[in-house]
Enzyme design. Sequence first.
Site, PDB file in Angstrom:
ATOM      1  NE  ARG A  79      -4.444  -1.218  10.230  1.00 16.45           N
ATOM      2  CZ  ARG A  79      -3.218  -0.782   9.395  1.00 16.45           C
ATOM      3  NH1 ARG A  79      -3.397   0.296   8.893  1.00 16.45           N
ATOM      4  NH2 ARG A  79      -2.375  -1.575   9.354  1.00 16.45           N
ATOM      5  CE  LYS A  93      -1.951  -1.077   3.729  1.00 17.95           C
ATOM      6  NZ  LYS A  93      -1.220  -2.583   4.214  1.00 17.95           N
ATOM      7  NE  ARG A 149       2.349  -4.813  11.199  1.00 18.94           N
ATOM      8  CZ  ARG A 149       3.236  -4.291  10.317  1.00 18.94           C
ATOM      9  NH1 ARG A 149       4.352  -4.950  10.643  1.00 18.94           N
ATOM     10  NH2 ARG A 149       3.157  -3.754   9.190  1.00 18.94           N
ATOM     11  NE  ARG A 201       8.026  -2.425   6.241  1.00 23.49           N
ATOM     12  CZ  ARG A 201       6.908  -2.317   6.275  1.00 23.49           C
ATOM     13  NH1 ARG A 201       6.290  -1.666   5.503  1.00 23.49           N
ATOM     14  NH2 ARG A 201       5.928  -2.675   7.398  1.00 23.49           N
ATOM     15  NE  ARG A 212       6.556  -0.226  10.124  1.00 21.80           N
ATOM     16  CZ  ARG A 212       5.390  -0.187   9.224  1.00 21.80           C
ATOM     17  NH1 ARG A 212       5.393   0.375   8.345  1.00 21.80           N
ATOM     18  NH2 ARG A 212       4.258  -0.754   9.748  1.00 21.80           N
TER      19      ARG A 212
END
Length: 215
Positions: A92, A16, A170, A126, A159
């Site tokens: 969400r 996204k 998540r 990431r 992160r």
Amino acid sequence: MSDPRILILGAPGAGKGTQSVKIADEFGVAHVTTGDALRANKDMDISDLGLAYDTPRAYMDRGELVPDAVVNAIVEEALSQTDGFILDGYPRNMDQAEELDEMTELDVVLALDVSEGELVDRLTGRRVCAECGSNYHVDFDPPDESGICDACGGQLIQRDDDTEETVKERLRVYRENTKPVIEYYDDRGTLVRVNGERPPEDVFDEVEETIESVR
Ligand code: AP5
């Protein structure tokens, strides 16, 4: 048409953020992202709301959703300051979707489809620039020099919520809370599903075409 009002949905790691940056650039609209807004205010004091925890950080580092009262206010303020936008990370859950219905109308709703195994690989690999926020991936999109941002020379970090354990939580929260939001827009006939399991440029070609088709 005036500037397009675009919503992008998808699981954590579906791309996204990656697509939103390209959309904002190509269509000249604001990138409204609750994840970045919350990361910039992780230690904000929300104790006056009488919730389980006193900062957004406590929710985010556990992989849980930050309470609606905090997030709705961020989005309402951001959308009031712009005509066109690409909205990323909100809604969400169904309560947020109903709140968004009160705030604005949407021209197009995109949903990026990516399988769960790929999502875990993308998120745990990431790396993000601590200075400018540019995104990389250790295997799929590595920087020229390991650990250093190509764009600004800043240090690349992981992160806090990209550890394997938090990623799993998540994804569980996504299945339980956010999948019904995708079905909500699908039932309305406004959803366009895009195969997100292709190189970012190929995904963007289809995203761009879809947005152009509603302009
Ligand atoms: P948020 O920051 O919104 O995280 P997320 O939805 O989990 O999404 P990500 O940013 O992790 O993934 P993405 O889909 O943007 O993928 P990206 O492009 O980076 O939210 C974080 C937390 O904030 C939440 O857990 C919650 O606590 C809180 N929060 C936020 N909004 C909230 C709300 N509305 N209500 C309550 N709480 C809220 O790509 C991922 C990786 O894959 C990158 O490394 C990238 O390089 C790579 N990649 C991207 N595209 C491709 C591709 N096509 N092929 C290969 N690799 C790719």
